[in-house]
Design a protein around this motif. Sequence first.
Motif, mmCIF file in Angstrom:
data_model
loop_
_atom_site.group_PDB
_atom_site.id
_atom_site.type_symbol
_atom_site.label_atom_id
_atom_site.label_comp_id
_atom_site.label_asym_id
_atom_site.label_seq_id
_atom_site.Cartn_x
_atom_site.Cartn_y
_atom_site.Cartn_z
ATOM 1 N N PHE A 150 -11.391 7.184 -6.914
ATOM 2 C CA PHE A 150 -11.870 7.407 -5.402
ATOM 3 C C PHE A 150 -10.357 6.977 -4.640
ATOM 4 O O PHE A 150 -10.462 7.897 -3.497
ATOM 5 C CB PHE A 150 -12.488 6.002 -5.043
ATOM 6 C CG PHE A 150 -12.652 5.713 -3.496
ATOM 7 C CD1 PHE A 150 -13.578 6.794 -2.792
ATOM 8 C CD2 PHE A 150 -12.098 4.771 -2.784
ATOM 9 C CE1 PHE A 150 -13.518 6.545 -1.373
ATOM 10 C CE2 PHE A 150 -12.046 4.805 -1.491
ATOM 11 C CZ PHE A 150 -12.747 5.633 -0.653
ATOM 12 N N LEU A 151 -9.475 6.296 -4.951
ATOM 13 C CA LEU A 151 -8.205 6.132 -4.149
ATOM 14 C C LEU A 151 -7.476 7.506 -4.127
ATOM 15 O O LEU A 151 -6.958 7.898 -3.264
ATOM 16 C CB LEU A 151 -7.349 5.095 -4.735
ATOM 17 C CG LEU A 151 -7.831 3.672 -4.755
ATOM 18 C CD1 LEU A 151 -6.880 2.780 -5.453
ATOM 19 C CD2 LEU A 151 -7.981 3.309 -3.158
ATOM 20 N N LYS A 152 -7.292 8.301 -5.176
ATOM 21 C CA LYS A 152 -6.924 9.706 -5.163
ATOM 22 C C LYS A 152 -7.633 10.472 -4.049
ATOM 23 O O LYS A 152 -7.170 11.358 -3.444
ATOM 24 C CB LYS A 152 -7.102 10.321 -6.381
ATOM 25 C CG LYS A 152 -6.260 9.680 -7.596
ATOM 26 C CD LYS A 152 -6.860 10.503 -8.902
ATOM 27 C CE LYS A 152 -5.691 9.576 -10.104
ATOM 28 N NZ LYS A 152 -6.042 10.292 -11.357
ATOM 29 N N ALA B 89 -3.037 -6.305 -10.553
ATOM 30 C CA ALA B 89 -4.031 -5.466 -9.871
ATOM 31 C C ALA B 89 -3.695 -5.447 -8.093
ATOM 32 O O ALA B 89 -3.931 -4.385 -7.581
ATOM 33 C CB ALA B 89 -5.592 -5.869 -10.157
ATOM 34 N N VAL B 90 -3.358 -6.704 -7.951
ATOM 35 C CA VAL B 90 -3.224 -6.967 -6.544
ATOM 36 C C VAL B 90 -2.001 -6.096 -5.919
ATOM 37 O O VAL B 90 -1.831 -5.389 -5.053
ATOM 38 C CB VAL B 90 -2.918 -8.481 -6.139
ATOM 39 C CG1 VAL B 90 -2.423 -8.890 -4.692
ATOM 40 C CG2 VAL B 90 -4.379 -9.033 -6.303
ATOM 41 N N ARG B 91 -0.918 -6.104 -6.790
ATOM 42 C CA ARG B 91 0.269 -5.185 -6.607
ATOM 43 C C ARG B 91 0.166 -3.891 -6.512
ATOM 44 O O ARG B 91 0.671 -3.182 -5.640
ATOM 45 C CB ARG B 91 1.340 -5.675 -7.623
ATOM 46 C CG ARG B 91 1.906 -7.164 -7.417
ATOM 47 C CD ARG B 91 3.343 -7.363 -7.940
ATOM 48 N NE ARG B 91 3.210 -7.457 -9.645
ATOM 49 C CZ ARG B 91 2.997 -8.471 -10.245
ATOM 50 N NH1 ARG B 91 2.761 -9.808 -9.678
ATOM 51 N NH2 ARG B 91 3.037 -8.067 -11.721
ATOM 52 N N ILE B 92 -0.626 -3.498 -7.444
ATOM 53 C CA ILE B 92 -1.241 -1.994 -7.292
ATOM 54 C C ILE B 92 -1.620 -1.600 -6.160
ATOM 55 O O ILE B 92 -1.475 -0.628 -5.608
ATOM 56 C CB ILE B 92 -2.160 -1.786 -8.549
ATOM 57 C CG1 ILE B 92 -1.388 -1.734 -9.910
ATOM 58 C CG2 ILE B 92 -2.721 -0.332 -8.601
ATOM 59 C CD1 ILE B 92 -2.246 -1.792 -11.174
ATOM 60 N N CYS C 47 -1.292 0.702 -0.518
ATOM 61 C CA CYS C 47 -1.578 0.852 0.803
ATOM 62 C C CYS C 47 -0.213 0.840 1.448
ATOM 63 O O CYS C 47 -0.135 1.320 2.580
ATOM 64 C CB CYS C 47 -2.005 -0.762 1.255
ATOM 65 S SG CYS C 47 -3.937 -1.118 0.817
ATOM 66 N N ARG C 48 0.927 0.354 1.170
ATOM 67 C CA ARG C 48 2.154 0.542 1.884
ATOM 68 C C ARG C 48 2.514 2.207 1.790
ATOM 69 O O ARG C 48 3.032 2.485 2.741
ATOM 70 C CB ARG C 48 3.294 -0.135 1.057
ATOM 71 C CG ARG C 48 3.293 -1.497 1.182
ATOM 72 C CD ARG C 48 4.505 -2.416 0.776
ATOM 73 N NE ARG C 48 4.805 -1.848 -0.674
ATOM 74 C CZ ARG C 48 4.252 -2.892 -1.502
ATOM 75 N NH1 ARG C 48 3.612 -3.937 -1.374
ATOM 76 N NH2 ARG C 48 4.759 -2.539 -2.873
ATOM 77 N N GLU C 49 2.263 2.959 0.537
ATOM 78 C CA GLU C 49 2.490 4.380 0.538
ATOM 79 C C GLU C 49 1.723 5.278 1.322
ATOM 80 O O GLU C 49 2.189 6.309 1.626
ATOM 81 C CB GLU C 49 2.300 4.746 -1.074
ATOM 82 C CG GLU C 49 3.345 4.002 -1.946
ATOM 83 C CD GLU C 49 4.969 4.536 -1.884
ATOM 84 O OE1 GLU C 49 4.918 5.902 -1.430
ATOM 85 O OE2 GLU C 49 5.793 3.809 -1.912
ATOM 86 N N ASN C 50 0.382 4.411 1.495
ATOM 87 C CA ASN C 50 -0.512 5.507 2.339
ATOM 88 C C ASN C 50 -0.813 4.957 3.815
ATOM 89 O O ASN C 50 -1.684 5.553 4.479
ATOM 90 C CB ASN C 50 -1.864 5.406 1.774
ATOM 91 C CG ASN C 50 -1.539 6.368 0.579
ATOM 92 O OD1 ASN C 50 -1.495 7.516 0.269
ATOM 93 N ND2 ASN C 50 -1.252 5.958 -0.538
ATOM 94 N N GLY C 51 -0.066 4.187 4.397
ATOM 95 C CA GLY C 51 0.030 3.463 5.624
ATOM 96 C C GLY C 51 -1.313 2.554 6.058
ATOM 97 O O GLY C 51 -1.638 2.372 7.218
ATOM 98 N N TYR C 52 -1.868 1.831 5.149
ATOM 99 C CA TYR C 52 -2.942 1.027 5.317
ATOM 100 C C TYR C 52 -2.330 -0.448 5.570
ATOM 101 O O TYR C 52 -1.766 -0.869 4.584
ATOM 102 C CB TYR C 52 -3.914 0.947 4.326
ATOM 103 C CG TYR C 52 -4.543 2.190 4.297
ATOM 104 C CD1 TYR C 52 -5.859 2.357 4.820
ATOM 105 C CD2 TYR C 52 -4.291 3.404 3.383
ATOM 106 C CE1 TYR C 52 -6.669 3.396 4.830
ATOM 107 C CE2 TYR C 52 -4.875 4.388 3.344
ATOM 108 C CZ TYR C 52 -6.114 4.881 4.061
ATOM 109 O OH TYR C 52 -6.995 5.670 3.925
ATOM 110 N N PRO C 53 -2.586 -1.249 6.631
ATOM 111 C CA PRO C 53 -2.410 -2.677 6.475
ATOM 112 C C PRO C 53 -2.894 -3.365 5.341
ATOM 113 O O PRO C 53 -4.068 -3.120 5.111
ATOM 114 C CB PRO C 53 -2.592 -3.148 7.884
ATOM 115 C CG PRO C 53 -3.089 -1.907 8.713
ATOM 116 C CD PRO C 53 -3.285 -0.785 7.609
#
Length: 201
Positions: free
Chosen positions: A74-76, A106-109, A114-120
């Motif tokens: 889904f994230l893809k 999993a939290v770090r993943i 989120c950082r790479e895709n601009g999600y807070p």
Amino acid sequence: MGKILIINGSPRAPRSNSRQYAELFAKAYPDETVYFNITRANHLEICRAMEGVENVLFVFPLYADGIPVTLLNFLKTLEENGPRHKPKVSLLINCGFMEPEQNDVAVRIMGLYCRENGYPFGSVLEIGSGEAILSTPFRILVRSKIRKLASAIMRQTDRSLKVTMPITKRMFLKASTSYWERYGKRNGITKEQMATMKIEE
């Protein structure tokens, strides 16, 4: 505050522990909740549903120290079809290990995604002994932490929360071994068969 989208990333979402955790969260959250199980066919529908919400909560189990492939796929799709306004992403992760820290990778993943895709990135609840805790008197501890998670998301005060059964590792190992032996017996599988590395004959 505002509406929150709850996304269940478990591979067996309709009958999963993650579903139970999502239901408990929905009861604790004081505003509107919209719930989705991720399936192969509804990725774009969920992406569209993310438009216009302020918060998204991903609920999923730990799989091989990471996120389940259901959620990964889904994230893809989300990476290519994300909403114009990026909602804040929070997490509720459960694992079968006693230590909630097993969920840290999993939290770090998810944090990196989120950082790479601009999600807070918002609040996190990591649950240990997730396969069993809801069927014990310690479920009151889980419900309390879920209420704290709901409050943190509602108030936009990001928090990192953890919970597990307050028992010794020896007690946990004994109880979990007994549980899986009974589970295997109900399904016609012996203790010896469960102990082998062979999954198929």
